[in-house]
Design an enzyme around this catalytic site. Structure first.
Site, PDB file in Angstrom:
ATOM      1  N   GLY A 112     -50.503 -13.896 -40.122  1.00 11.34           N
ATOM      2  CA  GLY A 112     -50.579 -12.688 -40.935  1.00 11.34           C
ATOM      3  C   GLY A 112     -50.728 -12.930 -42.423  1.00 11.34           C
ATOM      4  N   GLN A 113     -50.926 -14.180 -42.839  1.00  7.95           N
ATOM      5  CA  GLN A 113     -51.080 -14.462 -44.270  1.00  7.95           C
ATOM      6  C   GLN A 113     -52.428 -13.954 -44.745  1.00  7.95           C
ATOM      7  OE1 GLN A 113     -50.523 -18.594 -45.338  1.00  7.95           O
ATOM      8  NE2 GLN A 113     -50.605 -18.153 -47.531  1.00  7.95           N
ATOM      9  N   HIS A 124     -45.509 -16.700 -50.204  1.00  3.90           N
ATOM     10  CA  HIS A 124     -44.753 -15.563 -50.725  1.00  3.90           C
ATOM     11  C   HIS A 124     -43.807 -15.047 -49.659  1.00  3.90           C
ATOM     12  CE1 HIS A 124     -48.550 -14.047 -49.024  1.00  3.90           C
ATOM     13  NE2 HIS A 124     -47.929 -12.911 -48.755  1.00  3.90           N
ATOM     14  N   ASP A 153     -44.750  -4.908 -53.895  1.00  2.00           N
ATOM     15  CA  ASP A 153     -46.007  -5.049 -53.177  1.00  2.00           C
ATOM     16  C   ASP A 153     -46.872  -3.824 -53.468  1.00  2.00           C
ATOM     17  OD1 ASP A 153     -47.994  -4.969 -50.960  1.00  2.00           O
ATOM     18  OD2 ASP A 153     -46.808  -6.640 -50.181  1.00  2.00           O
ATOM     19  N   ILE A 154     -48.171  -4.037 -53.693  1.00  3.51           N
ATOM     20  CA  ILE A 154     -49.050  -2.899 -53.999  1.00  3.51           C
ATOM     21  C   ILE A 154     -49.436  -2.109 -52.752  1.00  3.51           C
ATOM     22  CG2 ILE A 154     -49.974  -3.911 -56.122  1.00  3.51           C
ATOM     23  CD1 ILE A 154     -52.555  -4.544 -54.492  1.00  3.51           C
ATOM     24  N   HIS A 213     -41.916 -11.785 -48.260  1.00  2.30           N
ATOM     25  CA  HIS A 213     -41.831 -10.326 -48.222  1.00  2.30           C
ATOM     26  C   HIS A 213     -40.363  -9.949 -48.040  1.00  2.30           C
ATOM     27  CE1 HIS A 213     -46.171  -9.498 -47.442  1.00  2.30           C
ATOM     28  NE2 HIS A 213     -46.121 -10.723 -46.927  1.00  2.30           N
ATOM     29  N   ASN A 236     -45.290 -15.422 -44.009  1.00  7.32           N
ATOM     30  CA  ASN A 236     -46.379 -15.611 -43.067  1.00  7.32           C
ATOM     31  C   ASN A 236     -47.128 -16.907 -43.395  1.00  7.32           C
ATOM     32  OD1 ASN A 236     -45.835 -13.020 -41.974  1.00  7.32           O
ATOM     33  ND2 ASN A 236     -47.041 -12.086 -43.607  1.00  7.32           N
TER      34      ASN A 236
END
Length: 114
Positions: A93-94, A100, A30-31, A102, A87
């Site tokens: 929280g998407q 995807h 994750d960035i 997490h 999410n």
């Protein structure tokens, strides 16, 4: 979806630190990490939200989970523990409209998440 950042990563059109890839899924760091280890596992096929999953997608969603567990072992945090989160929609929280998973680890993770 043309402008989907995750589709572009899956097609190698945008850079990412790829940790795993096969014909159906890709995993990358994750960035904007929320833990010392924070990776994302996504299907290569665009699916906007969890609500868009259909009959027949069970194996694909299972593959996301199996990939997360495999990476947890390879990266050395499986035994200490990790959290897996998906999410759905804004209140969930998407923020990227491509499903995807997490995978967060490397610190104690509180519950409930907030």
């Amino acid at each position: 979806m043309q402008d989907c950042i995750f589709c572009k990563i899956a097609k190698h059109e945008l850079p990412a630190t790829i940790l795993y890839e096969d014909d159906q899924v890709i995993a990358f760091n994750d960035i904007d990490p929320k833990a010392p280890h924070h990776l994302l596992v996504i299907p290569k096929r665009h699916i906007t939200t969890l609500n868009d999953l259909e009959e027949g997608d069970e194996a694909l969603v299972g593959r996301l989970q199996v990939t997360a567990a495999k990476l947890a072992k390879q990266l050395g945090f499986a035994e200490a523990g990790y959290r897996v989160v998906m999410n759905c929609n804004e209140d969930g929280g998407q923020t990227v409209w491509h499903i995807h998973m997490h995978v967060l680890a490397g610190r104690s993770l509180n519950w409930p998440p907030g």
